[in-house]
Design a protein around this motif. Sequence first.
Motif, PDB file in Angstrom:
ATOM      1  N   ALA A  30       0.819  -1.218   0.000  1.00 56.80           N
ATOM      2  CA  ALA A  30       0.000   0.000   0.000  1.00 56.80           C
ATOM      3  C   ALA A  30       0.850   1.263   0.000  1.00 56.80           C
ATOM      4  O   ALA A  30       0.307   2.377   0.007  1.00 56.80           O
ATOM      5  CB  ALA A  30      -0.926  -0.004   1.209  1.00 56.80           C
ATOM      6  N   GLU A  31       2.175   1.091  -0.001  1.00 54.98           N
ATOM      7  CA  GLU A  31       3.139   2.189  -0.042  1.00 54.98           C
ATOM      8  C   GLU A  31       2.998   3.124   1.162  1.00 54.98           C
ATOM      9  O   GLU A  31       3.109   4.349   1.041  1.00 54.98           O
ATOM     10  CB  GLU A  31       3.025   2.974  -1.356  1.00 54.98           C
ATOM     11  N   LEU A  32       2.748   2.551   2.348  1.00 51.31           N
ATOM     12  CA  LEU A  32       2.736   3.340   3.569  1.00 51.31           C
ATOM     13  C   LEU A  32       4.170   3.690   3.948  1.00 51.31           C
ATOM     14  O   LEU A  32       5.116   2.984   3.608  1.00 51.31           O
ATOM     15  CB  LEU A  32       2.053   2.560   4.695  1.00 51.31           C
ATOM     16  N   ALA A  33       4.328   4.768   4.679  1.00 56.23           N
ATOM     17  CA  ALA A  33       5.662   5.320   4.922  1.00 56.23           C
ATOM     18  C   ALA A  33       6.532   4.410   5.780  1.00 56.23           C
ATOM     19  O   ALA A  33       7.740   4.306   5.546  1.00 56.23           O
ATOM     20  CB  ALA A  33       5.536   6.697   5.580  1.00 56.23           C
ATOM     21  N   ASP A  34       5.974   3.768   6.795  1.00 54.04           N
ATOM     22  CA  ASP A  34       6.770   2.964   7.720  1.00 54.04           C
ATOM     23  C   ASP A  34       6.050   1.651   8.005  1.00 54.04           C
ATOM     24  O   ASP A  34       5.490   1.449   9.086  1.00 54.04           O
ATOM     25  CB  ASP A  34       7.004   3.748   9.024  1.00 54.04           C
ATOM     26  N   PRO A  35       6.054   0.724   7.047  1.00 54.13           N
ATOM     27  CA  PRO A  35       5.267  -0.497   7.204  1.00 54.13           C
ATOM     28  C   PRO A  35       5.684  -1.357   8.385  1.00 54.13           C
ATOM     29  O   PRO A  35       4.834  -1.976   9.031  1.00 54.13           O
ATOM     30  CB  PRO A  35       5.478  -1.231   5.872  1.00 54.13           C
ATOM     31  N   SER A  36       6.964  -1.395   8.713  1.00 52.61           N
ATOM     32  CA  SER A  36       7.426  -2.252   9.800  1.00 52.61           C
ATOM     33  C   SER A  36       6.924  -1.761  11.155  1.00 52.61           C
ATOM     34  O   SER A  36       6.382  -2.540  11.949  1.00 52.61           O
ATOM     35  CB  SER A  36       8.957  -2.319   9.810  1.00 52.61           C
ATOM     36  N   THR A  37       7.084  -0.477  11.417  1.00 53.24           N
ATOM     37  CA  THR A  37       6.618   0.074  12.694  1.00 53.24           C
ATOM     38  C   THR A  37       5.108  -0.017  12.795  1.00 53.24           C
ATOM     39  O   THR A  37       4.555  -0.413  13.830  1.00 53.24           O
ATOM     40  CB  THR A  37       7.070   1.535  12.843  1.00 53.24           C
ATOM     41  N   ASP A  38       4.407   0.339  11.727  1.00 55.23           N
ATOM     42  CA  ASP A  38       2.949   0.271  11.737  1.00 55.23           C
ATOM     43  C   ASP A  38       2.469  -1.148  12.021  1.00 55.23           C
ATOM     44  O   ASP A  38       1.510  -1.358  12.769  1.00 55.23           O
ATOM     45  CB  ASP A  38       2.379   0.739  10.399  1.00 55.23           C
ATOM     46  N   ALA A  39       3.133  -2.116  11.438  1.00 57.03           N
ATOM     47  CA  ALA A  39       2.731  -3.508  11.625  1.00 57.03           C
ATOM     48  C   ALA A  39       2.872  -3.926  13.079  1.00 57.03           C
ATOM     49  O   ALA A  39       1.964  -4.531  13.658  1.00 57.03           O
ATOM     50  CB  ALA A  39       3.555  -4.418  10.712  1.00 57.03           C
ATOM     51  N   ARG A  40       4.005  -3.615  13.680  1.00 55.93           N
ATOM     52  CA  ARG A  40       4.232  -4.001  15.077  1.00 55.93           C
ATOM     53  C   ARG A  40       3.244  -3.314  16.013  1.00 55.93           C
ATOM     54  O   ARG A  40       2.639  -3.950  16.881  1.00 55.93           O
ATOM     55  CB  ARG A  40       5.664  -3.659  15.499  1.00 55.93           C
ATOM     56  N   VAL A  41       3.073  -1.997  15.845  1.00 56.30           N
ATOM     57  CA  VAL A  41       2.215  -1.240  16.758  1.00 56.30           C
ATOM     58  C   VAL A  41       0.757  -1.656  16.594  1.00 56.30           C
ATOM     59  O   VAL A  41       0.036  -1.837  17.588  1.00 56.30           O
ATOM     60  CB  VAL A  41       2.385   0.273  16.521  1.00 56.30           C
ATOM     61  N   LEU A  42       0.316  -1.838  15.358  1.00 55.65           N
ATOM     62  CA  LEU A  42      -1.092  -2.173  15.126  1.00 55.65           C
ATOM     63  C   LEU A  42      -1.425  -3.567  15.647  1.00 55.65           C
ATOM     64  O   LEU A  42      -2.415  -3.754  16.368  1.00 55.65           O
ATOM     65  CB  LEU A  42      -1.412  -2.077  13.638  1.00 55.65           C
ATOM     66  N   VAL A  43      -0.613  -4.559  15.306  1.00 52.12           N
ATOM     67  CA  VAL A  43      -0.893  -5.927  15.739  1.00 52.12           C
ATOM     68  C   VAL A  43      -0.820  -6.022  17.264  1.00 52.12           C
ATOM     69  O   VAL A  43      -1.694  -6.627  17.905  1.00 52.12           O
ATOM     70  CB  VAL A  43       0.070  -6.921  15.069  1.00 52.12           C
ATOM     71  N   ALA A  44       0.196  -5.396  17.837  1.00 52.41           N
ATOM     72  CA  ALA A  44       0.311  -5.417  19.301  1.00 52.41           C
ATOM     73  C   ALA A  44      -0.908  -4.769  19.935  1.00 52.41           C
ATOM     74  O   ALA A  44      -1.463  -5.288  20.910  1.00 52.41           O
ATOM     75  CB  ALA A  44       1.589  -4.703  19.735  1.00 52.41           C
ATOM     76  N   GLY A  45      -1.334  -3.639  19.394  1.00 51.65           N
ATOM     77  CA  GLY A  45      -2.462  -2.923  19.972  1.00 51.65           C
ATOM     78  C   GLY A  45      -3.757  -3.701  19.892  1.00 51.65           C
ATOM     79  O   GLY A  45      -4.522  -3.767  20.857  1.00 51.65           O
ATOM     80  N   VAL A  46      -4.026  -4.315  18.750  1.00 52.41           N
ATOM     81  CA  VAL A  46      -5.261  -5.082  18.592  1.00 52.41           C
ATOM     82  C   VAL A  46      -5.272  -6.289  19.526  1.00 52.41           C
ATOM     83  O   VAL A  46      -6.308  -6.645  20.104  1.00 52.41           O
ATOM     84  CB  VAL A  46      -5.429  -5.533  17.126  1.00 52.41           C
ATOM     85  N   LEU A  47      -4.113  -6.923  19.707  1.00 55.34           N
ATOM     86  CA  LEU A  47      -4.027  -8.124  20.544  1.00 55.34           C
ATOM     87  C   LEU A  47      -3.826  -7.795  22.024  1.00 55.34           C
ATOM     88  O   LEU A  47      -3.784  -8.718  22.855  1.00 55.34           O
ATOM     89  CB  LEU A  47      -2.891  -9.020  20.053  1.00 55.34           C
ATOM     90  N   GLY A  48      -3.688  -6.507  22.359  1.00 53.70           N
ATOM     91  CA  GLY A  48      -3.488  -6.130  23.754  1.00 53.70           C
ATOM     92  C   GLY A  48      -2.126  -6.493  24.293  1.00 53.70           C
ATOM     93  O   GLY A  48      -1.969  -6.780  25.485  1.00 53.70           O
ATOM     94  N   LEU A  49      -1.129  -6.464  23.424  1.00 52.55           N
ATOM     95  CA  LEU A  49       0.237  -6.806  23.810  1.00 52.55           C
ATOM     96  C   LEU A  49       1.110  -5.560  23.836  1.00 52.55           C
ATOM     97  O   LEU A  49       0.857  -4.596  23.113  1.00 52.55           O
ATOM     98  CB  LEU A  49       0.842  -7.805  22.819  1.00 52.55           C
ATOM     99  N   SER A  50       2.150  -5.581  24.663  1.00 51.39           N
ATOM    100  CA  SER A  50       3.166  -4.536  24.605  1.00 51.39           C
ATOM    101  C   SER A  50       4.126  -4.866  23.462  1.00 51.39           C
ATOM    102  O   SER A  50       4.144  -5.997  22.949  1.00 51.39           O
ATOM    103  CB  SER A  50       3.939  -4.468  25.920  1.00 51.39           C
ATOM    104  N   LEU A  51       4.932  -3.883  23.067  1.00 48.98           N
ATOM    105  CA  LEU A  51       5.899  -4.136  21.991  1.00 48.98           C
ATOM    106  C   LEU A  51       6.945  -5.152  22.419  1.00 48.98           C
ATOM    107  O   LEU A  51       7.465  -5.904  21.585  1.00 48.98           O
ATOM    108  CB  LEU A  51       6.543  -2.825  21.556  1.00 48.98           C
ATOM    109  N   SER A  52       7.262  -5.191  23.704  1.00 45.25           N
ATOM    110  CA  SER A  52       8.192  -6.222  24.178  1.00 45.25           C
ATOM    111  C   SER A  52       7.529  -7.598  24.144  1.00 45.25           C
ATOM    112  O   SER A  52       8.182  -8.609  23.846  1.00 45.25           O
ATOM    113  CB  SER A  52       8.685  -5.899  25.592  1.00 45.25           C
ATOM    114  N   ASP A  53       6.219  -7.672  24.425  1.00 44.41           N
ATOM    115  CA  ASP A  53       5.496  -8.939  24.308  1.00 44.41           C
ATOM    116  C   ASP A  53       5.572  -9.472  22.882  1.00 44.41           C
ATOM    117  O   ASP A  53       5.672 -10.695  22.664  1.00 44.41           O
ATOM    118  CB  ASP A  53       4.018  -8.749  24.670  1.00 44.41           C
TER     119      ASP A  53
END
Length: 294
Positions: free
Chosen positions: A22-45
């Motif tokens: 989708a040509e988003l600016a920062d796919p790696s960071t967005d992926a980690r933050v979004l998946v963690a947030g939806v699953l209720g996990l911290s980034l360290s989790d």
Amino acid sequence: MSGQPDTVSLLIAEARRRFAEAELADPSTDARVLVAGVLGLSLSDVVMRGDAAVSHEEAEQVRVAITRRCKHEPVHRILGHRAFYGLDLRLSPETLEPRPDTEILVDCVLPHLKRMIAEKGSARLLDLGVGTGAIALALLKECPQARAVGSDISEEALSTAERNAYINGVAERFETVRSAWFANIKGRFDIIVSNPPYIPTGVVAELDPEVRDYDPFAALDGGQDGLDAYRALSTGAGNFLQTNGLVVVEIGYDQKKSVTALFENAGFSLLEAHRDYGGNDRVLLFTTRNCCAC
């Protein structure tokens, strides 16, 4: 999307791939933050539990969120909340999503607020265009002797700010008023703060879709030259300030000279100017010209 069970790591990899497509600016960071947030996990989790299996229902929730992000809906809009200055702030369609650069305004105000409290025992703040409550609530959290009024033209924004005050434990020292700038404001304040709309009307359509399509237009549109809010702030603030009071505003990257001129013409002096993390002018602090204790 094979027959193997979904795991945290696999969902992050799927999100990263789709965001890159989708040509988003920062796919790696967005992926980690979004998946963690939806699953209720911290980034360290996410790192420690990458191989953990995810239920079918949770995986579907993640994929719905991924699809929304591919349409340029901001990550934190999808999650419904965002961290700001150590606070957890709920978002709503009628509130601007608080950005890290606005934390600079809080940093700028804090030493002055603490000095006033040390001198007088308390201090009263006014946050014009309060939105989520980010600025006022961060200052209240840092200074238990302070009280604040937050104003906005949007009832939904005021409700969101009130909810955020309750969530972050400062509701007893925070009140809201529906007002177009100073129209319904009463009393005087030690410090007036604002992150007003400052984008010229003709430029709003050119903004990134994450901003243009999801932040409320009223929180972006600063009029034909982007200075309408500063005209209202500079001409009205003096009537609502205590002696030696301060006005602190966020500005657009190219507005330092024009905003300073408006306030100087209204009887203020520029006391401090601060730049954001990108090196652009971002925050201006003004005082009345007869102030010598600042």
